[in-house]
Design an enzyme around this catalytic site. Structure first.
Site, PDB file in Angstrom:
ATOM      1  CG  ASP A  25      69.955  62.657  74.110  1.00  0.00           C
ATOM      2  OD1 ASP A  25      70.099  61.448  74.204  1.00  0.00           O
ATOM      3  OD2 ASP A  25      71.077  63.341  73.792  1.00  0.00           O
ATOM      4  CG  ASN A  50      72.831  60.689  76.046  1.00  0.00           C
ATOM      5  OD1 ASN A  50      71.792  60.578  76.360  1.00  0.00           O
ATOM      6  ND2 ASN A  50      73.290  62.113  76.322  1.00  0.00           N
ATOM      7  CD  GLU A  94      76.683  53.357  49.786  1.00  0.00           C
ATOM      8  OE1 GLU A  94      75.077  52.917  49.783  1.00  0.00           O
ATOM      9  OE2 GLU A  94      77.276  53.916  49.936  1.00  0.00           O
ATOM     10  CG  ASP A 146      78.569  56.545  52.042  1.00  0.00           C
ATOM     11  OD1 ASP A 146      77.402  56.145  52.052  1.00  0.00           O
ATOM     12  OD2 ASP A 146      77.559  58.206  51.317  1.00  0.00           O
ATOM     13  CG  ASP A 198      69.051  57.940  74.974  1.00  0.00           C
ATOM     14  OD1 ASP A 198      69.819  58.323  75.683  1.00  0.00           O
ATOM     15  OD2 ASP A 198      67.907  58.121  74.949  1.00  0.00           O
ATOM     16  CG  ASP A 201      79.690  54.675  56.952  1.00  0.00           C
ATOM     17  OD1 ASP A 201      80.249  54.488  56.025  1.00  0.00           O
ATOM     18  OD2 ASP A 201      78.464  54.292  57.143  1.00  0.00           O
ATOM     19  CG  HIS A 204      71.778  52.206  56.836  1.00  0.00           C
ATOM     20  ND1 HIS A 204      72.810  51.995  56.623  1.00  0.00           N
ATOM     21  CD2 HIS A 204      71.862  53.879  56.329  1.00  0.00           C
ATOM     22  CE1 HIS A 204      73.050  52.380  55.890  1.00  0.00           C
ATOM     23  NE2 HIS A 204      72.993  54.241  55.552  1.00  0.00           N
ATOM     24  CG  ASP A 205      71.196  53.180  52.825  1.00  0.00           C
ATOM     25  OD1 ASP A 205      70.443  54.557  53.659  1.00  0.00           O
ATOM     26  OD2 ASP A 205      71.947  53.337  51.806  1.00  0.00           O
ATOM     27  CG  ASP A 258      73.697  57.386  73.675  1.00  0.00           C
ATOM     28  OD1 ASP A 258      74.557  56.881  74.500  1.00  0.00           O
ATOM     29  OD2 ASP A 258      73.619  58.193  74.594  1.00  0.00           O
TER      30      ASP A 258
HETATM   31  C1  GLC Z   1      75.113  55.401  51.214  1.00  0.00           C
HETATM   32  C2  GLC Z   1      74.439  55.862  52.291  1.00  0.00           C
HETATM   33  C3  GLC Z   1      73.740  56.291  52.449  1.00  0.00           C
HETATM   34  C4  GLC Z   1      73.109  58.414  52.546  1.00  0.00           C
HETATM   35  C5  GLC Z   1      73.874  57.775  50.736  1.00  0.00           C
HETATM   36  C6  GLC Z   1      75.133  59.869  51.072  1.00  0.00           C
HETATM   37  O1  GLC Z   1      74.070  55.188  50.507  1.00  0.00           O
HETATM   38  O2  GLC Z   1      74.329  54.068  53.341  1.00  0.00           O
HETATM   39  O3  GLC Z   1      72.411  55.990  53.911  1.00  0.00           O
HETATM   40  O4  GLC Z   1      72.140  58.754  52.545  1.00  0.00           O
HETATM   41  O5  GLC Z   1      75.187  57.614  51.229  1.00  0.00           O
HETATM   42  O6  GLC Z   1      75.686  59.336  52.273  1.00  0.00           O
END
Ligand code: GLC
Length: 562
Positions: A27, A25, A258, A201, A23, A100, A331-332, A31
């Site tokens: 908040d 700034n 993906e 994605d 971060d 992405d 992140h999933d 970013d």
């Molecule tokens: C992909 C992303 C996930 C998102 C999903 C819908 O699987 O990695 O984080 O929720 O697509 O966009």
């Protein structure tokens, strides 16, 4: 046709989750200037490229995977000028950048959808998928991937729109050629600004059977899984091929697809160079082997033999044709260390072993921010501390609707939810882990006093410094990039060991995934060679013989010339 040699085939990628990276700034949210500020750190790992999760204008109903403007940066992340400074910083350091591209759906706040939902005469009406209801309810009983119905009633036009993900993520209608034109323009826009490629994605959901047949449902459920009507259908090949022909190919842009729930027979099609579809394949469900089917919240326990079989399956299928991404977290997913490793006595050793076991396989390693520190799952003490739409759906269904034990559900969310790995990156031992001077948008992991960049940077034996060695050691190795793969003790539930062999190089990677002392027999084809240790988490310098005894969570990689 064999794939032409390209930079990414020997690359290691670093995945940034911008909201939690740094971060700049104060908040409370990470970013783009925050990414720029930490580029020297990313470069210091030795990685070749960065993939960043979305930072486009978005109401953040799914943390940016709900895009309201594909050409603008969300003010919470900065400005387009900040983005230009970031990409220059990345290129100046000799790295590449993938963004992405979230075009299976947009946000319901995108101007296309605002117009489309307001009137049947909107020029954007066919950008989305609207249908009349059936007998006073949804057009079909398809379930959304996040829970509930995949249809949402739209009052102004008295019908329903399709959303495979959250209500605020209406699916785009790829049968409309104007959608293709728009996406080609978006690619053009970012390519002009210097992006090196895209992660597509959820793109294998882009073609739906628009007759929307009803599906079977589990007893007591209103909606069912309808993947057979929207996963990897033939349109996906047509759409990506056209994007390749129009934009991706001519502009030399790299793609990583993906793929969720992708059937085996499609993967060669997607990755064969002559088809001009995708470069790398990123199997969303590569890590489903320790759970009940697609249900991430029903863990069945981890067995390393299942991991080996999974990797053997995908890598074997692609060998000689294409490349898959190698990862144990993102992140999933929750943190790999909490899922597959040891978070107590052997935390450091096991974090190194997990990495070592994956890095010498064929494919492209992706490191998700914080993995290189050996981060563990964040511990949440109440539902109010979470942020993720998937978590709230799960909680509503199980606690609010079905009346299940909240303590048990909280435990599952702490094990498997996406928020467990989305916490701020720990930069130092100061307040808020040095991520921000304000309270962060999501709880900081409780272990940040020990697990942080500053502390690990200073410690030669840290997980961080092991990753640096690992990346350096992997680069440019013939056996790793294209060698054959053979497993040693595939059925063993204690270790993950394998041999990679190419014309001039022999490599062996031994990884003890247990708290026991484990002896691995070394095939004569290897023990007959003089092998040198290139990586060890126990400071071993020489090893030889027909069997090797590994300490708990020990890993060891050796090579020899042929
Ligand atoms: C992909 C992303 C996930 C998102 C999903 C819908 O699987 O990695 O984080 O929720 O697509 O966009």
């Amino acid at each position: 046709m064999t794939r032409k040699r390209d930079w990414w085939q020997d690359a290691v990628f670093y995945q940034v989750y911008p909201r939690s990276f740094f971060d700049s700034n104060d908040d409370g949210e990470g970013d783009i200037p925050g990414i720029t500020a930490k580029l020297d750190y990313i470069k210091s790992l030795g990685v070749d490229a960065i993939w960043s999760c979305p930072y486009f204008r978005s109401p953040k109903a799914d943390n940016g995977y709900d895009v309201a403007d594909y050409r603008d940066i969300d003010p919470s992340f900065g400005t387009l000028d900040d983005w230009k400074i970031m990409i220059k910083g990345i290129h100046d350091r000799g790295m590449k950048f993938l963004m992405d591209l979230v075009v299976n759906h947009s946000s319901d706040e995108h101007e296309w959808f605002r117009s489309a939902r307001a009137s049947k005469d909107s020029p954007y009406r066919d950008y989305y998928i609207f249908r009349e209801g059936k007998d006073g309810r949804e057009p079909s009983n398809w379930g959304s991937i996040f829970g509930g119905s995949a249809w949402e009633y739209n009052e102004p036009t008295d019908d329903y729109y399709l959303h495979l993900f959250a209500v605020k993520q209406p699916d785009l209608n790829w049968e409309n050629p104007k959608v293709m034109d728009e996406v080609a323009d978006i690619i053009d826009f970012w390519a002009d600004l210097g992006v090196d490629g895209f992660r597509l994605d959820a793109f294998n959901n882009s073609d739906k059977d628009q007759s929307f047949p009803d599906v079977e449902t589990a007893p007591g459920d209103k909606y069912g899984y309808a993947g057979q009507y929207y996963v990897s259908r033939p349109g996906v090949d047509r759409y990506i091929h056209e994007l390749y022909r129009r934009e991706l190919g001519p502009r030399d842009l790299v793609t990583v697809a993906e793929l969720a729930y992708c059937p085996d027979e499609k993967i060669i099609q997607y990755s064969s160079p002559e088809n001009e579809e995708f470069d790398m394949l990123y199997f969303f469900d590569m890590l489903n082997f320790d759970q009940n089917g697609y249900d991430k919240f029903s863990p069945t326990g981890f067995r390393v033999s299942d991991l080996k079989k999974t990797m053997d399956h995908w890598i074997g299928a692609l060998h000689g044709t294409g490349y898959c991404a190698l990862f144990l977290g993102n992140h999933d997913q929750c943190r790999p260390l909490s899922r597959f490793g040891n978070t107590n006595k052997y935390r450091i050793r096991s974090a190194k072993t997990l990495a070592n076991a994956m890095f010498f396989l064929e494919g492209i390693p992706y490191i998700y921010q914080g993995e290189e520190l050996g981060m563990t799952n964040t511990d949440f003490t109440s539902i109010d501390e979470f942020n993720d739409v998937e978590v709230f759906h799960y909680w509503n269904e199980h606690v609010t609707e079905k009346g299940e034990d909240p303590g048990k559900i909280l435990e599952l969310l702490n094990m498997r939810s996406r928020d467990t790995s989305r916490s701020p990156m720990p930069w130092n031992a100061e307040k808020n882990a040095g991520f921000s001077r304000t309270k962060p948008w999501l709880k900081v992991g409780s272990e940040y006093k020990n697990i942080n960049v500053e502390a690990e940077d200073a410690d030669p034996d840290s997980v961080l410094n092991f990753y640096r060695k690992l990346i350096k050691t992997r680069h440019g190795r013939e056996a790793v990039i294209k060698g054959s793969l053979s497993w040693i003790g595939m059925e063993s539930d204690e270790h993950m060991s394998y041999i990679r062999e190419s014309d001039h190089e022999l490599l062996i990677s031994l990884n003890n995934f247990s708290e026991n002392i484990v002896t691995v027999s070394i095939p004569e084809s290897v023990s007959a060679h003089s092998m040198s240790v290139i990586l060890s988490n126990m400071s071993r310098e020489t090893v030889s013989g027909a069997s090797i005894t590994l300490e708990p969570w020990e890993c060891l990689t050796m090579t020899g010339k042929k």
